[in-house]
Scaffold this motif. Structure first.
Motif: not given
Length: 431
Positions: A228, A231, A266-267, A270, A274, A331
């Motif tokens: 992340a 990215y 967030t992880c 991702m 993502d 997120h």
């Protein structure tokens, strides 16, 4: 293939009806009131860039790096325009043209090399008091001196003595399980870099909860960063390396576990979303990423929906003294629809009081926002600190270490004495 080929920017620009609903919720627009850095401004500029009517000069670079990628605009857009994704894509073009700052390149290199990161983290723990004035209660420290990328007034997290991944064996069996071949009720933990090295009590607490639930635990030792940070910065070479290495590794054991649970919004976002977005022009890898994503969950979501943890907490009849207020990471709620689950678990033992806008982005914004554009992060964090103070809560919680780092600093800047804890930590305490 040019990375911009994923989107027809002219079509996206034409689809923007200029209604302005995105402006009031835009994190950067609320700071600088500049139309060019509003979501519809970004979209217009990207349309011009695709038509070769805009040069990707330093001014354009500064504009495209000013977005917090909070996805507020996507949530309210009547046409569901993917503003965050197109900015993530153009940042790769920026990185190709202007390069990436040396300290970011060093950081992203370390994310590829776990053993070197482990060694430096241990050295950091030994010598960190030379650089930081440590506050163990808040799990943060104040720099003793300023550097170009680290301001002396900011609160920073510090390394723990041992990383989470080095603290536990790879397999932890429930009391009634003795053989590794018994695959029923087994979950894997993807810990995330900050919880691995800094906020290690999050992982410790997750292990305690899973033991209480009598689940077998698998801690994949060769997991790497989800990618992340790279990215969001535009370092797609690092993203490509990390995502593929992780996918290949996950595939060797994913069928042996019921789920991979992640105490980091967030992880989780991702890996869940993502990776597939990134592999838009690599169909084989995109398919592999999408297959894995079916077993990837934020920790509170999986625990609330797939175990009797809620009932265990209710039966414990242990009422905690701390009043909690909950912040919704961008997120988590916006990207993955996770917001009810942590509250449902917490309210079994805590009084949960809502802040005036739990959805407002805390202002973390990624590596660039925390370094070159720290003033933006600082400005975005001030309203969130004020909201937390108004609740009169003793603890603010969010299932995200990036939010933790940012909010802890925002509370420090505002001189608000509120502690931050991951909901996983609070749940473990209640058990």
């Amino acid at each position: 293939m040019n990375i911009l080929d994923k989107f027809d920017y002219t079509e996206i620009s034409d689809d923007c009806v200029k209604c302005g609903k995105c402006k009031p919720v835009c994190t950067i627009f609320n700071i600088n009131q500049d139309e060019t850095t509003s979501p519809r401004g970004f979209i217009d500029l990207l349309g011009a860039y695709k038509r070769d009517e805009l040069e990707l000069d330093q001014n354009a670079k500064d504009i495209f790096e000013s977005c917090f990628l909070c996805t507020n605009c996507v949530e309210v857009c009547p046409n569901d325009l993917p503003t965050d994704m197109i900015i993530e894509q153009v940042r790769a073009d920026i990185a190709q043209k202007y390069g990436i700052a040396w300290y970011k390149r060093m950081f992203f290199w370390l994310l590829r090399h776990r053993k070197t990161m482990d060694m430096l983290s241990r050295l950091g723990w030994v010598f960190q008091t030379c650089a930081l004035k440590i506050d163990k209660k808040k799990q943060s420290g104040l720099p003793r001196f300023s550097l170009p990328i680290v301001k002396k007034d900011r609160s920073l997290p510090f390394a723990d003595m041992r990383s989470f991944l080095n603290k536990y064996p790879q397999n932890i069996f429930a009391k009634n399980k003795k053989k590794e071949e018994d695959k029923k009720n087994k979950v894997a933990i993807f810990i995330g870099c900050m919880s691995n090295y800094t906020y290690t009590n999050t992982g410790d607490s997750l292990v305690k909860i899973l033991k209480k639930l009598e689940l077998d635990i698998f801690i994949p030792k060769k997991q790497l960063c989800c990618g992340a940070p790279a990215y969001f910065t535009g370092d797609f070479d690092t993203v490509d390396y990390l995502a593929k290495k992780n996918i290949e590794y996950f595939e060797t054991w994913i069928n042996n576990v019921d789920a991979v649970i992640i105490p980091e919004a967030t992880c989780s976002a991702m890996i869940n979303q993502d990776w597939a977005h990134y592999f838009h022009n690599q169909p084989e890898w995109k398919k592999r990423a999408e297959t894995l994503s079916k077993k990837i969950f934020m920790a509170t979501k999986w625990l609330e929906n797939n175990t009797d943890l809620k009932e265990l907490l209710a039966k414990s009849d242990k009422k905690m003294e701390d009043v909690i207020t909950y912040h919704d990471p961008c997120h988590a709620k916006k990207m993955q629809g996770v917001w009810q689950e942590p509250r449902e678990l917490l309210k079994q033992n805590y009084v949960v009081t809502e802040m005036s806008d739990s959805n407002r982005c805390c202002g973390f914004g990624g590596v660039t926002m925390q370094t070159e554009k720290y003033d933006y992060a600082k400005a975005a964090g001030a309203p969130k600190a004020a909201m937390i103070k108004e609740t009169k809560a003793q603890v603010v919680s969010a299932e995200c270490s990036a939010c933790r780092m940012q909010i802890t600093n925002s509370l420090h800047q505002a001189d608000v004495d509120v502690q931050f804890k991951n909901p996983i930590e609070l749940i473990a305490e209640a058990l």
